[in-house]
Each structure stands twice: as structure tokens, then as C-alpha cells.
Design a protein around this motif. Structure first.
Motif, PDB file in Angstrom:
ATOM      1  N   ILE A 350      22.492 100.816 -39.742  1.00 35.22           N
ATOM      2  CA  ILE A 350      22.320 102.217 -39.341  1.00 35.22           C
ATOM      3  C   ILE A 350      21.038 102.287 -38.530  1.00 35.22           C
ATOM      4  CG2 ILE A 350      21.935 104.546 -40.183  1.00 35.22           C
ATOM      5  CD1 ILE A 350      23.703 103.446 -42.673  1.00 35.22           C
ATOM      6  N   LEU A 351      21.196 102.322 -37.216  1.00 33.94           N
ATOM      7  CA  LEU A 351      20.053 102.334 -36.308  1.00 33.94           C
ATOM      8  C   LEU A 351      19.748 103.763 -35.899  1.00 33.94           C
ATOM      9  CD1 LEU A 351      21.101  99.421 -33.916  1.00 33.94           C
ATOM     10  CD2 LEU A 351      19.762  99.253 -35.994  1.00 33.94           C
ATOM     11  N   CYS A 352      18.477 104.072 -35.666  1.00 34.44           N
ATOM     12  CA  CYS A 352      18.067 105.376 -35.142  1.00 34.44           C
ATOM     13  C   CYS A 352      17.209 105.133 -33.906  1.00 34.44           C
ATOM     14  CB  CYS A 352      17.290 106.165 -36.196  1.00 34.44           C
ATOM     15  SG  CYS A 352      16.824 107.817 -35.624  1.00 34.44           S
ATOM     16  N   LEU A 353      17.761 105.473 -32.749  1.00 34.81           N
ATOM     17  CA  LEU A 353      17.039 105.298 -31.490  1.00 34.81           C
ATOM     18  C   LEU A 353      16.242 106.569 -31.221  1.00 34.81           C
ATOM     19  CD1 LEU A 353      19.940 103.770 -29.361  1.00 34.81           C
ATOM     20  CD2 LEU A 353      18.257 102.570 -30.752  1.00 34.81           C
ATOM     21  N   VAL A 354      14.933 106.443 -31.178  1.00 34.15           N
ATOM     22  CA  VAL A 354      14.053 107.608 -31.002  1.00 34.15           C
ATOM     23  C   VAL A 354      13.323 107.486 -29.680  1.00 34.15           C
ATOM     24  CG1 VAL A 354      12.123 108.906 -31.976  1.00 34.15           C
ATOM     25  CG2 VAL A 354      13.745 107.764 -33.482  1.00 34.15           C
ATOM     26  N   GLY A 355      13.356 108.556 -28.900  1.00 31.55           N
ATOM     27  CA  GLY A 355      12.655 108.532 -27.623  1.00 31.55           C
ATOM     28  C   GLY A 355      12.880 109.816 -26.858  1.00 31.55           C
ATOM     29  N   LYS A 361      19.490 106.558 -24.528  1.00 35.56           N
ATOM     30  CA  LYS A 361      19.855 106.304 -25.930  1.00 35.56           C
ATOM     31  C   LYS A 361      21.382 106.343 -26.109  1.00 35.56           C
ATOM     32  CE  LYS A 361      17.323 109.739 -27.479  1.00 35.56           C
ATOM     33  NZ  LYS A 361      16.751 110.223 -26.205  1.00 35.56           N
ATOM     34  N   THR A 362      22.012 107.389 -25.566  1.00 37.71           N
ATOM     35  CA  THR A 362      23.467 107.532 -25.722  1.00 37.71           C
ATOM     36  C   THR A 362      24.224 106.436 -24.978  1.00 37.71           C
ATOM     37  OG1 THR A 362      23.170 109.926 -25.931  1.00 37.71           O
ATOM     38  CG2 THR A 362      25.384 109.154 -25.456  1.00 37.71           C
ATOM     39  N   VAL A 418      31.984 102.059 -33.498  1.00 41.22           N
ATOM     40  CA  VAL A 418      30.559 102.384 -33.334  1.00 41.22           C
ATOM     41  C   VAL A 418      30.500 103.903 -33.292  1.00 41.22           C
ATOM     42  CG1 VAL A 418      28.584 102.304 -31.792  1.00 41.22           C
ATOM     43  CG2 VAL A 418      29.962 100.256 -32.132  1.00 41.22           C
ATOM     44  N   PHE A 419      29.825 104.516 -34.277  1.00 38.95           N
ATOM     45  CA  PHE A 419      29.822 105.975 -34.448  1.00 38.95           C
ATOM     46  C   PHE A 419      28.435 106.495 -34.073  1.00 38.95           C
ATOM     47  CE2 PHE A 419      32.419 109.183 -36.962  1.00 38.95           C
ATOM     48  CZ  PHE A 419      31.753 110.278 -36.453  1.00 38.95           C
ATOM     49  N   LEU A 420      28.362 107.244 -32.980  1.00 40.52           N
ATOM     50  CA  LEU A 420      27.071 107.779 -32.515  1.00 40.52           C
ATOM     51  C   LEU A 420      26.844 109.170 -33.087  1.00 40.52           C
ATOM     52  CD1 LEU A 420      24.563 107.522 -30.651  1.00 40.52           C
ATOM     53  CD2 LEU A 420      25.912 108.646 -28.882  1.00 40.52           C
ATOM     54  N   LEU A 421      25.764 109.346 -33.830  1.00 39.04           N
ATOM     55  CA  LEU A 421      25.356 110.661 -34.355  1.00 39.04           C
ATOM     56  C   LEU A 421      24.251 111.174 -33.439  1.00 39.04           C
ATOM     57  CD1 LEU A 421      25.255 109.569 -38.091  1.00 39.04           C
ATOM     58  CD2 LEU A 421      27.034 110.938 -37.003  1.00 39.04           C
ATOM     59  N   ASP A 422      24.650 111.949 -32.431  1.00 38.72           N
ATOM     60  CA  ASP A 422      23.720 112.358 -31.383  1.00 38.72           C
ATOM     61  C   ASP A 422      22.858 113.537 -31.836  1.00 38.72           C
ATOM     62  OD1 ASP A 422      22.729 111.755 -28.957  1.00 38.72           O
ATOM     63  OD2 ASP A 422      24.406 112.488 -27.782  1.00 38.72           O
ATOM     64  N   GLU A 423      21.584 113.521 -31.451  1.00 39.76           N
ATOM     65  CA  GLU A 423      20.628 114.609 -31.741  1.00 39.76           C
ATOM     66  C   GLU A 423      20.536 114.898 -33.240  1.00 39.76           C
ATOM     67  OE1 GLU A 423      18.999 115.332 -29.264  1.00 39.76           O
ATOM     68  OE2 GLU A 423      20.216 115.280 -27.460  1.00 39.76           O
ATOM     69  N   ILE A 468      24.984 104.741 -35.276  1.00 39.19           N
ATOM     70  CA  ILE A 468      23.776 104.769 -34.441  1.00 39.19           C
ATOM     71  C   ILE A 468      23.390 106.235 -34.274  1.00 39.19           C
ATOM     72  CG2 ILE A 468      22.788 104.241 -32.180  1.00 39.19           C
ATOM     73  CD1 ILE A 468      24.765 101.948 -31.931  1.00 39.19           C
ATOM     74  N   ALA A 469      22.191 106.582 -34.680  1.00 39.67           N
ATOM     75  CA  ALA A 469      21.703 107.956 -34.529  1.00 39.67           C
ATOM     76  C   ALA A 469      20.709 108.005 -33.369  1.00 39.67           C
ATOM     77  CB  ALA A 469      21.036 108.428 -35.818  1.00 39.67           C
ATOM     78  N   THR A 470      20.631 109.174 -32.700  1.00 38.38           N
ATOM     79  CA  THR A 470      19.614 109.356 -31.659  1.00 38.38           C
ATOM     80  C   THR A 470      18.784 110.579 -31.998  1.00 38.38           C
ATOM     81  OG1 THR A 470      20.910 110.809 -30.211  1.00 38.38           O
ATOM     82  CG2 THR A 470      21.223 108.431 -29.937  1.00 38.38           C
TER      83      THR A 470
END
Length: 776
Positions: A350-355, A361-362, A418-423, A468-470
Motif C-alpha cells: 500500500i503505497l502513498c505518493l505525496v507531492g 502521481k496518477t 492496481v487500485f488508485l485511491l486518488d486525493e 496506491i494512494a495519492t
């Protein structure tokens, strides 16, 4: 019309009853005042004044609670009943209006009343109104069926129009205020007209009641008939073995459940619900709810998965093709793939891309899915306030649906997307619940193998999903949620990285989208660099892409309008295309300066140089700080000032300088807020330069925090600061000794052009930064 007569009579207040003239009826009297009023009337001439109360529930009415218009009546008979009440037979004589109450009688109301005579009009008109009233009354009796036909016969024999109106009014089911109004109308013609209107309204109400009753009856009969026919149809279908109708639908659903390859426990639930669905009638609201639930169970992936392509070299190539830089993120993905290849079983990371916005990121999450051959699903969480958005609604609610996680899994069609949890940082909470708390189960590797959705009710396995969260800001993510994610910070792109991204990705994309080609449209590298420096200021590349799109459009116009075969955009052409530069960047000083030092700053849009100026003038030691400095920079200035005072003699400064001079420290561009713990040594150097008249070397930039003892503390953002120094034309950078570990992050081309001077004390800073001899 006879003259009106004033009489003095006892008053008997009536509850929920009105007595009209010519009416004979029994009354039960129980209140003390009313009994005494009757006794008074029997002693006198058997006459009494009957008036109604305005409110029925008042036991002891006062003067203001009684209507003023009433009826003079004769008491014909009195009979005491066993329960203490008195039954009285009264006959109404004439209308009368109460003029005043007599105060000398306290045991009952004694009143003066004025007898009111009826006003008659044209006899023929009154006769016509009487006939109309009788006709309406007859119709009312037929519709209501509450009044007997004998009453109609009795009423029809009355010749006097006023008496007819009063008798009919007494038989109607009217409200008290309507009956009182009939009593108060003294004009016979008006009274007849008013009663005709009242009976007409009552007839309309009765007609509507009848229609509603018939409609309800028909509806009930139709429902019963449909149920009976449906049961017959089921029996016939069963006998014939017919597969049409609901039987066929149930058979199809049963087949789909078997094909879905659900876990055994889920399959049992699905078949149980299907049996219920078969028994429930089609027009029942529950039927559609059960059908919807079964279809969701069928459509969810329970075992289907894509096979991961665990080729590290292929994955690395894919990531590098789609993104320049972002080495740490790519390294983490490749580590995950390597471990999965060796173990063949691993819980999804479970990654969280912060920036900041626009750093990719997306799009990086899409590239990850592409590199390992997985389906990609995105759920935007910005503004989600309702917990049901994550966990779903209970099936008892109308329009219930599963949450976004289960909906995403249905769209993916596999158990390992791959499940992106945006914002994820923009989720909020209010009275509808806390969605960030609901996300805890989704993102916890120890729990998400049994994720529970309120709609599905049965546990669902999310352990194979790569989440993957952003986020833009870590500060707004709750601690427990942040603890379940592996945070990877993307600080933003450097100028060098932006140049590569523009050349290799953005420009090619915009050339294609605007109908151009490499042969007809080119942008020189120096033009791209100027575009990045002078026309954009951002951490990401969104605005850069917009400016490139603008250049491509203008190039397309030049080709079409001027019939040019090729357009090459140079540095000089940028101003013609985009106008004057919107931004500027710091430049190195042209000469060695006294009282001015060049610092290095980190901003959200990358690094920049910062000039710090110090001015001395006669005064009493006042220290002035300007340039919209934050609290941290103000404290750095105070610390530098205190350190210099404590070391004045060693630095060849007059120990009493603070008593003779006022000191002004200024950071230019005062409208821009500035703060951060890296300006300490720059402020100290500028102060020492101003006090000793030793110039600061023009080719030196510096960054570092200072303590009261002169120690130099480490800072952040060295990579961005080094790039800004290189861009500004500086040759040497003074950095804290403890930042040596960060030098490897700086691009090699920059490291070769700059000299990094590592210091641990301010004395070393001054040695490198100041000229030996005092100058002008």
C-alpha cells in the motif's frame, strides 16, 4: 318589522350546541351556574337566554367566552335525573343579541338582551330560494344517508322561509362557527342563500368521499385478482414444465451463480437469496432488492485474476519510458516485483505518493499497472464525506448500493488490480460518518483479506489488490490511516528533469495533438529552458504542458497562414509567441558587496537564490527586520545578532556597536512571504560583512542554520538549492557538514560545475565567504 324589545333574562351557556327559534329539544344541565339560571327562569316567567360557548372544552366560561347572538327560549319542562343533572325541555322563540351583563348577580349570568326581528324581502324571491333550498336538502339527504326521509317530509310542510332555514340548519352536520353564522344572519334572503351555498359544498365533499371509497375498493379488488391469476399461472407453468416467465429468469440466475465460481459460503448465500426471490411476487418492492443483490454477487470477481508479468527489466523499461526521474518510487516497485517473483505469495503493498499537483502521481500509478500487466482502477476520494461511500449502504435503504471499493472491484473484473485511491487527503467527516476510519480496514494488510461491505454483507478478499494512494498534503491524513501506508514523497521536478520531460514526453505529445510533426515544428533546447525558467513556476509540469500547447498552436497558425514549411522556435521567438516573461530568477552579484550575502532557498516550485541585505546607521541598537519574514527566519536573525555580539572582539568588531548603531536586515521582494530554517548563516555573514566592512565574495552562495554558539545545522532541499545556485551563476556553495549525504542526489553535471564547501561552524563560513581586507 316590529320594534325591537329589550329584556332582562338569566343566561344559560350551551356547549357544542345551538338552539334556533322554533326548535324544541331536550338539554342536560349540570353546571351550578346553569342550574341556578334555570331556577331563576322558573321563578320568573319561564324565559331564558340560550347562547353558545366559543370553545367546547371550557368548564367555567367567562363573559368573553360566550357568543353575543343567541335565542330567547321558554322552559317547558324540568326533570331531575339520578346522577344529579337536570333534563330540560326548551322551545326557541326569537333571536336576541346580548347587550350587557348585570353585575348584581354573581351566582349566574343575568343579562340584558335585545330581541331581533327578522328582515323579509320580496316574497316571490324568498319562495324561489325556499324551493331551491328544499331541492338541495333532498339531494344532501340522499348522498349522506344520515337523515331520514320523514325529516324531509316534515321540513317540506313549513311555509315560513326563516323558520325553514333554521330547521334545515339544525339538521346539517356543520361546524359550530357555521351554525352560529346562520343564527347571526337576520335577513331571511341572505340566510337562505348562505344555507344553499353550505349544502352545495357539503354535497361536493360527500361526492369526493364516495369517489375515493370506490377507487380504494377497485384497487383492492385488482390486487387480489392479480395475485390469484399469478398463482394460477405458476401452477399452470409448473404442470406444463414451461420455462417462460419468472421460472426461466430464476433458472438463468442459478446458472450464472454456478458459473461465477464463488467461495462455498458466498454460493450458499446466493442460492438462499434466489429461493427467496422465486417466492416473492414480481410487483413486490422486495423482489427488485433481492434481484439487485444477486446480480452484484454474480458480477464481482471472486477468483479471476490476471497473471503478473514478473520481468524486472521489462517493468523498469516501461517505467522509464513513461516517467523521467522518480527513482525512489521506481525502485520500490521493482523491489516489490522481485520479492513476489521469489516468494510467489505476497500481500499487496500500500503505497502513498505525496507531492504537489502536476508531478505525475496518477500517471505513475497507471504506468505501474501497465508494467506488471494488471488492470487499473481509479477512485477519486476528494470531497467524500459519507462513510457509506466506502462501506456501502445497508440493503434496507431505498436505492442502496455497495461502496466505491466494491464498485471498483466489479469494474476491474479481477481480484488483483492496481487500485488508485486518488486525493486521499481530501476526505472529510461530518454527521454521516468518518470515511477515513472506514478506509482503515481497506488499507490494513492484516485486515483487508476480510473486508466487509454493508451492502454485500459477506467478507470480500482485498489482499491481492495493489493499492496506491495519492495526496498533496500529509498533514490532513489521520495518523492511524497514514500508519498503514508506505509514504513516498515526490518533491517536484528540477529544471534538468523538467527539460528532459519536456523534450522526451510533453513536446512530442503536443506536436501530435496539434497536427504537427517533427519535420515541420521544432523547439530549441535553450527556448525550452527559458520557457521553464521565465514562463512557469511550479513543482509539476502541468503549466509547462499548457505553454508548450500554446506554442504548438501558434506554430500551426504560422504554418497555415504564412504557408511556411517548417517552424523552429528559438529563445528570441518566445516573447513574440507568449509575451513578456512572467517570472524571474535570482542572479549572482556582479561585484563583491559589503553587507549583502546570497542565500539559497527551497520553494514549492523548486529552488531559488535569496539576497539578504544589512544596513547600519547611528542609533541605539534597534534591530529591524523587513521583507515579510516568518517566525523561524526572525529567530535566525536574532540568533545571528546575539552570536556576533558574543564574539565581537574575535571578529574585530567594536563590542559596543549595538549601542551606537541601529541595524536593519532586509530580504528583497517584501510582498512574498519567506520562512524556513536555512537562512541563519547567510544573515550572520551579511551582518559581519556590514560591521567589519569586509565584502562578501560574489561567487559564493550559502545555506545552513546557526546556533547561539555558532554551530551550523543541516537543512533540507539541497538538490533544489544547488540547481538554483548553478542557474544563478554561482561557483561555490557553503553547505552544512551534515548534509554531505545529500550530495549524491545532485545531478553529476551540476556537481562538476559547483564547488561544495562543507562547514560545521560559522568561523569556517566567514573564512570562505568574506574577503580578507576591509573595502568600500
Amino acid at each position: 318589522m316590529a320594534d325591537d324589545i329589550i329584556k332582562q333574562l338569566p343566561l344559560l351557556p350551551l356547549r357544542g350546541l345551538i338552539v334556533y327559534p322554533s326548535m324544541v329539544l331536550h338539554l342536560d344541565v349540570g353546571r351550578d351556574k346553569s342550574v341556578k339560571a334555570l331556577e331563576k327562569s322558573m321563578v320568573e316567567d319561564n324565559k331564558i337566554f340560550l347562547a353558545s360557548q366559543k370553545e367546547v372544552n371550557i368548564d367555567e366560561p367567562r363573559k368573553e367566552d360566550i357568543y353575543r347572538m343567541g335565542t330567547i327560549a321558554t322552559v317547558k319542562q324540568m326533570l331531575k335525573l339520578p346522577n344529579g343533572t337536570i333534563r330540560v325541555l326548551v322551545e326557541g322563540l326569537d333571536r336576541a343579541e346580548l347587550i350587557q351583563y348585570k353585575e348584581d348577580e354573581e351566582e349566574f349570568f343575568l343579562v340584558e338582551v335585545e330581541e331581533i326581528s327578522e328582515d323579509h324581502g320580496d316574497k316571490l324571491e324568498e319562495e324561489a330560494l325556499m324551493r331551491t333550498l328544499l331541492e338541495y336538502f333532498e339531494q344532501y339527504i340522499k348522498a349522506s344517508k344520515k337523515i331520514s326521509q320523514e325529516t324531509l317530509a316534515t321540513v317540506a310542510d313549513i311555509d315560513d322561509p326563516g323558520r325553514l332555514a333554521d330547521i334545515i340548519a339544525s339538521h346539517l352536520s356543520l361546524k359550530m362557527k357555521d351554525k352560529q353564522k346562520v343564527l347571526e344572519i337576520t335577513n331571511v334572503k341572505e340566510r337562505l342563500n348562505h344555507l344553499i351555498e353550505l349544502i352545495h359544498n357539503e354535497k361536493e365533499v360527500l361526492h369526493l368521499e364516495k369517489q375515493i371509497g370506490q377507487r380504494v375498493k377497485k384497487s383492492m379488488e385488482r390486487t387480489q385478482k392479480e395475485y390469484y391469476l399469478r398463482e394460477q399461472m405458476k401452477a399452470i407453468q409448473k404442470e406444463l414444465g414451461d420455462k417462460d416467465g419468472k421460472t426461466s429468469e430464476v433458472a438463468q440466475l442459478r446458472e450464472k451463480i454456478e458459473e461465477a465460481k464463488m467461495p462455498e459460503r458466498i454460493e450458499k448465500v446466493a442460492f438462499k437469496e434466489l429461493d427467496r426471490y422465486e417466492r416473492v411476487p414480481n410487483n413486490s418492492a422486495e423482489s427488485s432488492v433481492i434481484r439487485n443483490y444477486i446480480e452484484w454477487l454474480i458480477s464481482l470477481p471472486w477468483t479471476k485474476e490476471t497473471e503478473d508479468v514478473l520481468d524486472i527489466n521489462r517493468a523498469e523499461k516501461t517505467l522509464n519510458e513513461d516517467h523521467y526521474g522518480l527513482e525512489k518510487v521506481k525502485e520500490r516497485i521493482l523491489e516489490y516485483l522481485a520479492v513476489q517473483k521469489l516468494t510467489n505469495s505476497i500481500k499487496g503493498p500500500i503505497l502513498c505518493l505525496v507531492g504537489p499537483p502536476g508531478v505525475g502521481k496518477t500517471s505513475l500509478a497507471k504506468s505501474i499497472a501497465k508494467s506488471i500487466n494488471r488492470h487499473f482502477i481509479r477512485a477519486s476520494l476528494g470531497g467524500v464525506r459519507d462513510e457509506a461511500e466506502i462501506r456501502g449502504h445497508r440493503r434496507t435503504y431505498v436505492g442502496a448500493m455497495p461502496g466505491r471499493i466494491i464498485q471498483g472491484m466489479k469494474k476491474a473484473g479481477t481480484i488483483n488490480p492496481v487500485f488508485l485511491l486518488d486525493e486521499i487527503d481530501k476526505m472529510a467527516s461530518d454527521f454521516r460518518g468518518d470515511p477515513s476510519s472506514a478506509m482503515l480496514e481497506v488499507l490494513d494488510p492484516e485486515q483487508n483479506s476480510t473486508f466487509s461491505d454493508h451492502f454485500i454483507e459477506e467478507s470480500y478478499d482485498l489482499s491481492n489488490v495493489m493499492f496506491i494512494a495519492t495526496a498533496n498534503n500529509l498533514g490532513t491524513i489521520p495518523g492511524p490511516l497514514l500508519d498503514r501506508m508506505e509514504v513516498i514523497t515526490i518533491a517536484g521536478y528540477t529544471e534538468v528533469e523538467k527539460l528532459h520531460i519536456a523534450k522526451e514526453h510533453l513536446l512530442q505529445k503536443q506536436i501530435k495533438e496539434n497536427g504537427l510533426s517533427k519535420g515541420t515544428f521544432q523547439v530549441k533546447e535553450e527556448a525550452l529552458l527559458k520557457l521553464i525558467r521565465m514562463y512557469t513556476r511550479e513543482a509539476g509540469v502541468r503549466n509547462l504542458e499548457r505553454q508548450l500547447a500554446s506554442i504548438c498552436r501558434k506554430g500551426a497558425k504560422m504554418i497555415v497562414a504564412n504557408e511556411k514549411k517548417k517552424v523552429v522556435v528559438t529563445e528570441k521567438m518566445l516573447e513574440e509567441m507568449l509575451g513578456k516573461p512572467r517570472f524571474r530568477y535570482g542572479q549572482a552579484e556582479e561585484k563583491d558587496q559589503i553587507g549583502a550575502a546570497t542565500g539559497l532557498a527551497y520553494t514549492a516550485a523548486g529552488g531559488d537564490t535569496l539576497s539578504i541585505e544589512v544596513s547600519l546607521y547611528p542609533g541605539k541598537g534597534k534591530l529591524t527586520l523587513t521583507g515579510k519574514l516568518g517566525d523561524v527566519m526572525q529567530e535566525s536573525a536574532q540568533a545571528a545578532f546575539s552570536y556576533i555580539r558574543s564574539r565581537a572582539e574575535e571578529l574585530n568588531i567594536d563590542p559596543n556597536f549595538h549601542e551606537k548603531n541601529d541595524i536593519h536586515i532586509h530580504v528583497p521582494e517584501g510582498a512574498t512571504p519567506k520562512d524556513g530554517p536555512s537562512a541563519g548563516i547567510t544573515i550572520a555573514t551579511a551582518l559581519v560583512s556590514a560591521l567589519t566592512k569586509r565584502a562578501v565574495r560574489k561567487e559564493v552562495g550559502m545555506t545552513g542554520e546557526i546556533t547561539l554558539r555558532g554551530r551550523v545545522l543541516p537543512i533540507g532541499g539541497l538538490k533544489e538549492k544547488s540547481l538554483s545556485a548553478h542557474r544563478a551563476g554561482l561557483k561555490k556553495i557553503i553547505i552544512p557538514k551534515e548534509n554531505e549525504k545529500d550530495l549524491e542526489d545532485i545531478p553529476e553535471s551540476i556537481r562538476n560545475d559547483l564547488t561544495f564547501l562543507q562547514v560545521s561552524h560559522l568561523d569556517e563560513v566567514l573564512k570562505h565567504a568574506l574577503l580578507e581586507e576591509p573595502g568600500k
